[in-house]
Design an enzyme around this catalytic site. Sequence first.
Site, short mmCIF file in Angstrom:
data_model
loop_
_atom_site.label_atom_id
_atom_site.label_comp_id
_atom_site.label_asym_id
_atom_site.label_seq_id
_atom_site.Cartn_x
_atom_site.Cartn_y
_atom_site.Cartn_z
N GLU A 89 -3.99 -11.37 0.51
CA GLU A 89 -5.11 -12.16 1.02
C GLU A 89 -6.42 -11.86 0.31
OE1 GLU A 89 -4.47 -10.51 5.01
OE2 GLU A 89 -6.52 -9.78 4.92
N CYS A 102 -13.82 -11.17 -1.81
CA CYS A 102 -13.16 -9.88 -1.65
C CYS A 102 -11.68 -10.09 -1.97
CB CYS A 102 -13.33 -9.38 -0.21
SG CYS A 102 -12.41 -7.86 0.13
N CYS A 109 -0.35 -1.65 1.39
CA CYS A 109 -0.97 -0.52 0.70
C CYS A 109 -0.19 0.75 1.01
CB CYS A 109 -2.42 -0.36 1.16
SG CYS A 109 -3.29 0.98 0.30
N CYS A 113 -3.97 4.71 5.44
CA CYS A 113 -5.08 5.23 6.24
C CYS A 113 -4.86 4.83 7.71
CB CYS A 113 -6.41 4.69 5.72
SG CYS A 113 -6.68 5.12 3.99
S1 SF4 Z 1 -8.26 1.64 3.83
FE1 SF4 Z 1 -6.58 2.95 3.07
S2 SF4 Z 1 -4.65 1.93 3.74
FE2 SF4 Z 1 -6.36 0.45 3.95
S3 SF4 Z 1 -6.28 -0.76 2.03
FE3 SF4 Z 1 -7.83 0.89 1.76
S4 SF4 Z 1 -6.65 2.60 0.83
FE4 SF4 Z 1 -5.15 1.17 1.67
#
Ligand code: SF4
Length: 358
Positions: A89, A102, A109, A113
């Site tokens: 996205e 963005c 990912c 996190c």
């Molecule tokens: S905040 Fe952490 S988990 Fe989320 S996209 Fe960024 S690096 Fe990846």
Amino acid sequence: MTLRPSLFDLPIDDLPAPEGEGYRRAQLAEWLYVHGARSVDAMTTLPKAWRAALADDYAVSPFADVRRFPSWDGSVRYLFTLADGQRTEAVYMPYDGRKTVCVSSMVGCPAGCAFCATGALGFGRNLTRGEIVAQLLAVAWFEEFAPRELRNVVLMGMGEALLNYEAAVGAIRTWTDPRGLAMSARRITLSTVGLPSRIRRLAGEGLPLVLAVSLHAPDEATRKRIIPTAHAHALADIVASLHEWQEAGGRRVTVEYTMLDGVNDAPAQAAALARLLDGLTVHVNLIPFNPWPGSGFAATPRDGVRAFQDVLDRAGVSTSVRFSRGRDTGGACGQLALREGGTGAVGNPTRPPTSSLP
Ligand code: SF4
């Protein structure tokens, strides 16, 4: 759906041209990046026979489907279905006379996190150079403006761009190429969770990008609680790499700090953050957490954000509070894909589109 490579996957020097007609390469680049042509057939100054051969070998768009979700605040979220069915996205933000997008560097990912909706999706795959490049072009196509009207990009969507290094830096080279989108590297922000060796490598690229580092905590224990990669990369090493980035001629560093109630938002943690950043030319973006179902975190109340900011201000650290745009369409990164049935990467069920574009 197409399995042909996209023309956006190719560096501009490697775009095809007929034998003995190298100047056609520049014409092709002009159709792609100046005129925003969406098909080879639309490139009417190219010889018809060559256009047919080109279309046999290459696609323009790398996307099988593009859906747009306008928000009440003027932003538009884009959900891209890739040729293999996975999803990623982007968000278009037309504010203050500036057009900003963005973009994502991955499907999902791997950084995981704890507070991040994208992290909860898991990791699908790296995007190709063309899939990153074309997010900007697709926004220009659907918002109906010339691609070069886009002046600002933030690589802050799904994914850790520095873990998809070649494709992300390649995309930046296409965007900044005078024959490409001719953007200024100074208007491109690359966001990273903080990977010291990659930051050092990026410092050697000669690209005056804005580097945004997601610290989210001023001490190892808190950081390890919310960012799994913190176990592999010490805060001291991340900060050392930021000093090297700035010494190499890099510009100001932005520190991203998502404020989580009772986790990282105490005034003492603000003081520790100021000490950690001492000596860096830095701006701290305080980001009120945008809650999503199952996150397990709550947003810091407004006066808590203000108190945290006051400590940083008194220590001479430049700050701002960033409220996320497009909350009604799935504000923070990954939330749209999460709501729309996932990235397609981890076997999530797929719901029918809420809106669709041809
Ligand atoms: S905040 Fe952490 S988990 Fe989320 S996209 Fe960024 S690096 Fe990846």
